[in-house]
Design a protein around this motif. Structure first.
Motif, PDB file in Angstrom:
ATOM      1  N   LEU A  35     106.425 -67.417  73.554  1.00 17.04           N
ATOM      2  CA  LEU A  35     106.300 -67.141  74.983  1.00 17.04           C
ATOM      3  C   LEU A  35     105.250 -66.058  75.236  1.00 17.04           C
ATOM      4  O   LEU A  35     104.274 -66.286  75.937  1.00 17.04           O
ATOM      5  CB  LEU A  35     107.655 -66.719  75.576  1.00 17.04           C
ATOM      6  N   ASN A  60     102.146 -67.881  76.716  1.00 12.64           N
ATOM      7  CA  ASN A  60     102.188 -67.825  78.182  1.00 12.64           C
ATOM      8  C   ASN A  60     101.431 -66.614  78.717  1.00 12.64           C
ATOM      9  O   ASN A  60     101.396 -65.563  78.066  1.00 12.64           O
ATOM     10  CB  ASN A  60     103.641 -67.680  78.664  1.00 12.64           C
ATOM     11  N   HIS A 103      99.652 -71.061  78.890  1.00 10.23           N
ATOM     12  CA  HIS A 103     100.526 -71.627  79.921  1.00 10.23           C
ATOM     13  C   HIS A 103     100.617 -70.645  81.091  1.00 10.23           C
ATOM     14  O   HIS A 103     100.975 -69.481  80.902  1.00 10.23           O
ATOM     15  CB  HIS A 103     101.909 -71.885  79.294  1.00 10.23           C
ATOM     16  N   MET A 105     102.736 -69.734  83.956  1.00 13.37           N
ATOM     17  CA  MET A 105     104.065 -69.989  84.543  1.00 13.37           C
ATOM     18  C   MET A 105     103.987 -69.934  86.069  1.00 13.37           C
ATOM     19  O   MET A 105     103.398 -69.027  86.640  1.00 13.37           O
ATOM     20  CB  MET A 105     105.075 -68.965  84.032  1.00 13.37           C
ATOM     21  N   GLU A 143     103.644 -76.253  83.469  1.00 10.45           N
ATOM     22  CA  GLU A 143     104.805 -76.910  82.856  1.00 10.45           C
ATOM     23  C   GLU A 143     105.932 -77.109  83.866  1.00 10.45           C
ATOM     24  O   GLU A 143     106.455 -76.129  84.406  1.00 10.45           O
ATOM     25  CB  GLU A 143     105.341 -76.049  81.698  1.00 10.45           C
ATOM     26  N   ILE A 145     109.636 -77.372  84.745  1.00  9.86           N
ATOM     27  CA  ILE A 145     110.834 -76.812  84.091  1.00  9.86           C
ATOM     28  C   ILE A 145     112.057 -77.159  84.924  1.00  9.86           C
ATOM     29  O   ILE A 145     112.004 -77.104  86.167  1.00  9.86           O
ATOM     30  CB  ILE A 145     110.671 -75.280  83.934  1.00  9.86           C
ATOM     31  N   GLN A 176     101.737 -79.241  80.418  1.00  4.04           N
ATOM     32  CA  GLN A 176     102.558 -78.990  79.225  1.00  4.04           C
ATOM     33  C   GLN A 176     103.820 -79.823  79.407  1.00  4.04           C
ATOM     34  O   GLN A 176     104.646 -79.520  80.249  1.00  4.04           O
ATOM     35  CB  GLN A 176     102.865 -77.499  79.179  1.00  4.04           C
ATOM     36  N   ASP A 178     107.140 -80.855  78.462  1.00  2.00           N
ATOM     37  CA  ASP A 178     108.312 -80.468  77.672  1.00  2.00           C
ATOM     38  C   ASP A 178     109.355 -81.571  77.850  1.00  2.00           C
ATOM     39  O   ASP A 178     109.911 -81.748  78.942  1.00  2.00           O
ATOM     40  CB  ASP A 178     108.811 -79.106  78.165  1.00  2.00           C
ATOM     41  N   HIS A 181     112.898 -80.670  79.294  1.00  2.00           N
ATOM     42  CA  HIS A 181     112.986 -80.552  80.754  1.00  2.00           C
ATOM     43  C   HIS A 181     112.820 -81.922  81.411  1.00  2.00           C
ATOM     44  O   HIS A 181     113.493 -82.237  82.393  1.00  2.00           O
ATOM     45  CB  HIS A 181     111.893 -79.624  81.283  1.00  2.00           C
ATOM     46  N   GLN A 206     106.392 -80.225  74.176  1.00  2.00           N
ATOM     47  CA  GLN A 206     107.453 -79.410  73.574  1.00  2.00           C
ATOM     48  C   GLN A 206     108.710 -80.258  73.485  1.00  2.00           C
ATOM     49  O   GLN A 206     108.898 -81.189  74.273  1.00  2.00           O
ATOM     50  CB  GLN A 206     107.714 -78.145  74.409  1.00  2.00           C
ATOM     51  N   ARG A 213     119.723 -77.875  74.005  1.00  2.00           N
ATOM     52  CA  ARG A 213     118.459 -77.234  73.604  1.00  2.00           C
ATOM     53  C   ARG A 213     118.532 -76.732  72.158  1.00  2.00           C
ATOM     54  O   ARG A 213     118.019 -75.669  71.817  1.00  2.00           O
ATOM     55  CB  ARG A 213     118.063 -76.099  74.538  1.00  2.00           C
ATOM     56  N   GLU A 246     110.480 -76.055  70.564  1.00  2.00           N
ATOM     57  CA  GLU A 246     110.980 -74.986  71.422  1.00  2.00           C
ATOM     58  C   GLU A 246     112.478 -75.182  71.633  1.00  2.00           C
ATOM     59  O   GLU A 246     112.923 -75.581  72.711  1.00  2.00           O
ATOM     60  CB  GLU A 246     110.223 -75.015  72.762  1.00  2.00           C
TER      61      GLU A 246
HETATM   62  O1  LIG Z   1     111.039 -72.700  79.052  1.00  2.00           O
HETATM   63  C1  LIG Z   1     110.142 -73.424  78.587  1.00  2.00           C
HETATM   64  O2  LIG Z   1     110.326 -74.627  78.411  1.00  2.00           O
HETATM   65  C2  LIG Z   1     108.862 -72.874  78.181  1.00  2.00           C
HETATM   66  O3  LIG Z   1     108.023 -73.601  77.713  1.00  2.00           O
HETATM   67  C3  LIG Z   1     108.616 -71.453  78.328  1.00  2.00           C
HETATM   68  O4  LIG Z   1     107.325 -71.158  77.892  1.00  2.00           O
HETATM   69  C4  LIG Z   1     108.759 -70.988  79.713  1.00  2.00           C
HETATM   70  O5  LIG Z   1     107.556 -70.756  80.128  1.00  2.00           O
END
Ligand SMILES: O=C(O)C(=O)[C@@H](O)CO
Ligand SMILES: [Mg+2]
Length: 267
Positions: A35, A60, A103, A105, A143, A145, A176, A178, A181, A206, A213, A246
């Motif tokens: 992070l 980040n 990244h 945020m 990203e 989230i 990004q 993820d 998420h 990610q 998680r 992550e």
């Molecule tokens: O929470 C996440 O997923 C992330 O990738 C962190 O870097 C929040 O920025």
């Protein structure tokens, strides 16, 4: 298999931060992300990367006052100068660590404001950040989230993120993606990998098991299949990015807790 980067903010937390580089390299990782680097001097971080033959692939920008609940500055009215200062600081670290992407945020929607109201400011801030990053030869990422992990987070969905990237129109601004998420907010993950990776606008993936998680082999997402999809589409479109691990090891911050849970990667 895709190339995996160890997220040193979540993995190896049984060790002091600077010792996590060696642990990741010993487990076969060739790259790391985390992070925030800002508690450490860039030279100390660069030395760890060099000593262990690791690439730094993501971190980040400063998120504002984390302890007070801030989770990024990019959508916040009145914080434009703080946001640019944060980007400048991140770019200095990126230069020292030879990190190709950072990244940005988004931040939390302030009380009484709507996402629609904040969108023009967010786009302006991203455009300025992308210009600063382009001058430094770096990419910037946004990203989506989920709002269970971060209630009130401004950016939540892949389609919103890609619409923003198009509106900004800067070639070095990417998403990004993820998958943790993505599954929680919207699902249909394999189709979305196919849909978005081919656009050239996904800068980084990610992963984590859903919903806990934890390790990617625990939970409702079948990652071996998703890794095949990433490989297949990456081969078609020439994508050569990284997949950041992550997740919080299920065994917690105990000796060997991360390494013992890497069976999914060895397989
Ligand atoms: O929470 C996440 O997923 C992330 O990738 C962190 O870097 C929040 O920025
Ligand atoms: Mg993430």
């Amino acid at each position: 298999m895709p190339r995996f980067a160890a997220n040193l903010s979540m993995l190896y937390t049984e060790l002091p931060f600077l010792d996590r580089f060696a642990a990741a390299a010993a487990d076969g990782f060739e790259a790391v992300e985390y992070l925030f680097p800002y508690e450490h001097a860039p030279a100390d971080l660069a030395a760890r990367l060099r000593d262990h033959g690791l690439e730094q692939v993501l971190f980040n920008t400063p998120p504002g006052d984390w302890a007070a609940g801030e989770r990024g500055l990019a959508c916040l009215p009145g914080r434009e100068t703080d946001f640019r200062d944060a980007v400048a600081k991140a770019l200095d670290y990126a230069q020292a660590l030879d990190c190709p992407r950072i990244h940005l945020m988004a931040g939390l929607v302030p009380e009484g404001r709507t996402r629609d109201e904040l969108r023009p400011l967010y786009i302006d801030n991203l455009r300025r950040a992308a210009e600063m990053a382009a001058q430094a030869g770096r990419e910037v990422l946004i990203e989506p989230i989920n709002t269970r992990d971060i209630p009130g987070f401004f950016l939540n969905r892949q389609d919103e993120a890609h619409a923003i990237v198009q509106a900004v129109g800067a070639p070095n601004l990417k998403v990004q993606m993820d998958l943790y998420h993505c599954q929680i907010v919207e699902g249909d993950v394999a189709t979305k990998i196919r849909q978005y990776l081919t656009t050239g606008r996904v800068g980084h993936f990610q992963i984590a098991g859903v919903p806990g998680r934890h390790e990617p082999d625990v939970g409702e997402l079948h990652y071996p299949y998703l890794f095949d999809v990433i490989d297949e589409v990456a081969a078609q479109c020439g994508w050569q990015g990284w997949v950041g691990c992550e997740y919080r090891p299920a065994r917690g911050a105990v000796p060997g807790g991360t390494s013992d849970g890497l069976g999914w990667m060895r397989r």
